[in-house]
Motif scaffolding. Sequence first.
Motif, mmCIF file in Angstrom:
data_model
loop_
_atom_site.group_PDB
_atom_site.id
_atom_site.type_symbol
_atom_site.label_atom_id
_atom_site.label_comp_id
_atom_site.label_asym_id
_atom_site.label_seq_id
_atom_site.Cartn_x
_atom_site.Cartn_y
_atom_site.Cartn_z
ATOM 1 N N THR A 62 0.853 -1.186 0.000
ATOM 2 C CA THR A 62 0.000 0.000 0.000
ATOM 3 C C THR A 62 0.891 1.239 0.000
ATOM 4 O O THR A 62 1.726 1.413 0.889
ATOM 5 N N LEU A 63 0.719 2.079 -1.000
ATOM 6 C CA LEU A 63 1.501 3.308 -1.141
ATOM 7 C C LEU A 63 0.572 4.509 -1.064
ATOM 8 O O LEU A 63 -0.428 4.586 -1.783
ATOM 9 N N GLY A 64 0.929 5.449 -0.179
ATOM 10 C CA GLY A 64 0.120 6.657 -0.042
ATOM 11 C C GLY A 64 -1.091 6.481 0.831
ATOM 12 O O GLY A 64 -2.064 7.243 0.715
ATOM 13 N N ALA A 65 -1.072 5.499 1.740
ATOM 14 C CA ALA A 65 -2.187 5.284 2.656
ATOM 15 C C ALA A 65 -2.295 6.447 3.641
ATOM 16 O O ALA A 65 -1.348 7.214 3.848
ATOM 17 N N GLU A 66 -3.471 6.563 4.261
ATOM 18 C CA GLU A 66 -3.646 7.577 5.293
ATOM 19 C C GLU A 66 -2.625 7.379 6.408
ATOM 20 O O GLU A 66 -2.337 6.249 6.811
ATOM 21 N N PRO A 67 -2.074 8.468 6.951
ATOM 22 C CA PRO A 67 -1.117 8.328 8.058
ATOM 23 C C PRO A 67 -1.782 7.755 9.288
ATOM 24 O O PRO A 67 -2.973 7.956 9.528
ATOM 25 N N GLN A 68 -0.995 7.050 10.067
ATOM 26 C CA GLN A 68 -1.487 6.465 11.316
ATOM 27 C C GLN A 68 -1.347 7.507 12.426
ATOM 28 O O GLN A 68 -0.508 7.398 13.318
ATOM 29 N N ASP A 69 -2.188 8.514 12.325
ATOM 30 C CA ASP A 69 -2.148 9.692 13.191
ATOM 31 C C ASP A 69 -3.575 9.953 13.655
ATOM 32 O O ASP A 69 -4.468 10.200 12.836
ATOM 33 N N LEU A 70 -3.811 9.900 14.966
ATOM 34 C CA LEU A 70 -5.167 10.045 15.489
ATOM 35 C C LEU A 70 -5.780 11.399 15.159
ATOM 36 O O LEU A 70 -7.000 11.542 15.112
ATOM 37 N N GLY A 71 -4.942 12.403 14.911
ATOM 38 C CA GLY A 71 -5.463 13.725 14.601
ATOM 39 C C GLY A 71 -5.668 13.991 13.130
ATOM 40 O O GLY A 71 -6.035 15.111 12.738
ATOM 41 N N GLY A 125 16.342 9.137 1.489
ATOM 42 C CA GLY A 125 17.210 9.428 0.363
ATOM 43 C C GLY A 125 17.329 8.271 -0.614
ATOM 44 O O GLY A 125 16.359 7.540 -0.852
ATOM 45 N N ASP A 126 18.522 8.067 -1.154
ATOM 46 C CA ASP A 126 18.763 7.079 -2.194
ATOM 47 C C ASP A 126 19.580 5.897 -1.671
ATOM 48 O O ASP A 126 20.347 6.031 -0.711
ATOM 49 N N ASP A 127 19.418 4.736 -2.314
ATOM 50 C CA ASP A 127 20.295 3.575 -2.106
ATOM 51 C C ASP A 127 20.248 3.039 -0.683
ATOM 52 O O ASP A 127 21.254 2.597 -0.134
ATOM 53 N N ASN A 128 19.083 3.065 -0.091
ATOM 54 C CA ASN A 128 18.900 2.528 1.256
ATOM 55 C C ASN A 128 18.259 1.145 1.206
ATOM 56 O O ASN A 128 17.556 0.814 0.253
ATOM 57 N N VAL A 129 18.476 0.353 2.251
ATOM 58 C CA VAL A 129 17.870 -0.970 2.376
ATOM 59 C C VAL A 129 17.102 -1.030 3.690
ATOM 60 O O VAL A 129 17.653 -0.712 4.756
ATOM 61 N N PHE A 130 15.841 -1.443 3.605
ATOM 62 C CA PHE A 130 15.005 -1.668 4.780
ATOM 63 C C PHE A 130 14.745 -3.171 4.869
ATOM 64 O O PHE A 130 14.095 -3.730 3.985
ATOM 65 N N ALA A 131 15.229 -3.815 5.915
ATOM 66 C CA ALA A 131 14.968 -5.236 6.083
ATOM 67 C C ALA A 131 13.538 -5.450 6.591
ATOM 68 O O ALA A 131 12.797 -4.502 6.858
ATOM 69 N N ASN A 132 13.149 -6.710 6.738
ATOM 70 C CA ASN A 132 11.770 -7.056 7.082
ATOM 71 C C ASN A 132 11.295 -6.348 8.348
ATOM 72 O O ASN A 132 11.961 -6.373 9.381
ATOM 73 N N THR A 133 10.126 -5.722 8.259
ATOM 74 C CA THR A 133 9.410 -5.038 9.341
ATOM 75 C C THR A 133 10.138 -3.823 9.909
ATOM 76 O O THR A 133 9.767 -3.323 10.971
ATOM 77 N N ALA A 134 11.189 -3.348 9.246
ATOM 78 C CA ALA A 134 11.820 -2.106 9.693
ATOM 79 C C ALA A 134 10.806 -0.969 9.625
ATOM 80 O O ALA A 134 10.012 -0.885 8.681
ATOM 81 N N THR A 135 10.832 -0.075 10.611
ATOM 82 C CA THR A 135 9.780 0.937 10.748
ATOM 83 C C THR A 135 10.370 2.311 11.027
ATOM 84 O O THR A 135 11.172 2.483 11.956
ATOM 85 N N LEU A 136 9.928 3.289 10.243
ATOM 86 C CA LEU A 136 10.219 4.693 10.523
ATOM 87 C C LEU A 136 8.936 5.357 10.988
ATOM 88 O O LEU A 136 7.922 5.335 10.280
ATOM 89 N N ALA A 137 8.959 5.982 12.158
ATOM 90 C CA ALA A 137 7.820 6.780 12.594
ATOM 91 C C ALA A 137 7.776 8.077 11.781
ATOM 92 O O ALA A 137 8.612 8.314 10.903
ATOM 93 N N GLY A 138 6.801 8.929 12.074
ATOM 94 C CA GLY A 138 6.629 10.138 11.283
ATOM 95 C C GLY A 138 7.787 11.105 11.380
ATOM 96 O O GLY A 138 8.491 11.172 12.396
#
Length: 258
Positions: A62-71, A125-138
């Motif tokens: 899913t790309l561009g989903a609503e943010p997980q932000d209660l407000g 940025g560019d040339d990054n790798v995210f392994a399984n379930t890696a998470t960035l908050a807002g």
Amino acid sequence: MSIHPTAIIEPGAELHPSVAVGPYSIIESGAVLGEGCVVESCTRIYGHTRLGCNNRVCHGVTLGAEPQDLGYTPEQAKPLTIGDDNQFREGVNISHGVKSATGTRIGSRNFFMAYSHVGHDCSVGDDNVFANTATLAGHVELAHHVFVSGQVAVHQFCRIGAYVMLGGVSGVPKDVPPYVIASGQRARIIGLNLVGLRRNGFDQARRAHIKAVYKLVLRSGLRLAEALTRAERELPGPDTDAIVAFCRASERGITGFA
């Protein structure tokens, strides 16, 4: 254009003629997909999303989903802008923006493994790798050539410098400066990212220079401001400049050594 008959392409979506869309995928009105993009099965690309060229979007993304932000309210929506040559593997979720005019931004040549997540208003940025379930908050800022290991969680508003490796199952509550490995429940620096630096052409002399800068900046016992000034004066060079600029711009504080 190759569109599976079960796919739903809403009127107002803009797809380059070379785009392929697999079964049961949904592309909403307003979405833009550039040349050579491949959208596999059961994906959803929301209307605030702009993709460049040659992106691969795998099953269940899913790309561009609503943010997980209660407000969050829909009128706050800002875009999700994606560059070229990225891979989004199974179950990846990336939120569109909500609070910054530029929204969420993803660069080029990134590899997102299964179920990784990028929250609203992040800048990747560019040339990054995210392994399984890696998470960035807002609002996280992640530079380039970063490896985010499995089950890593980065706190909102943190900054991750270039050529960093974040060790698996780590929580990252502060900014992580360039060129290092950070790991732990509350991540601490455990050394330079030597493998990553070698792979990206940093020779031994350059790695030794970076090590000397960090010894002065974070291990000398000096106040940070004084250590940064001394590093600029005593160990000049582009890598010093990158470290100093990163540290001076920090608002959350700099991750220290273990």
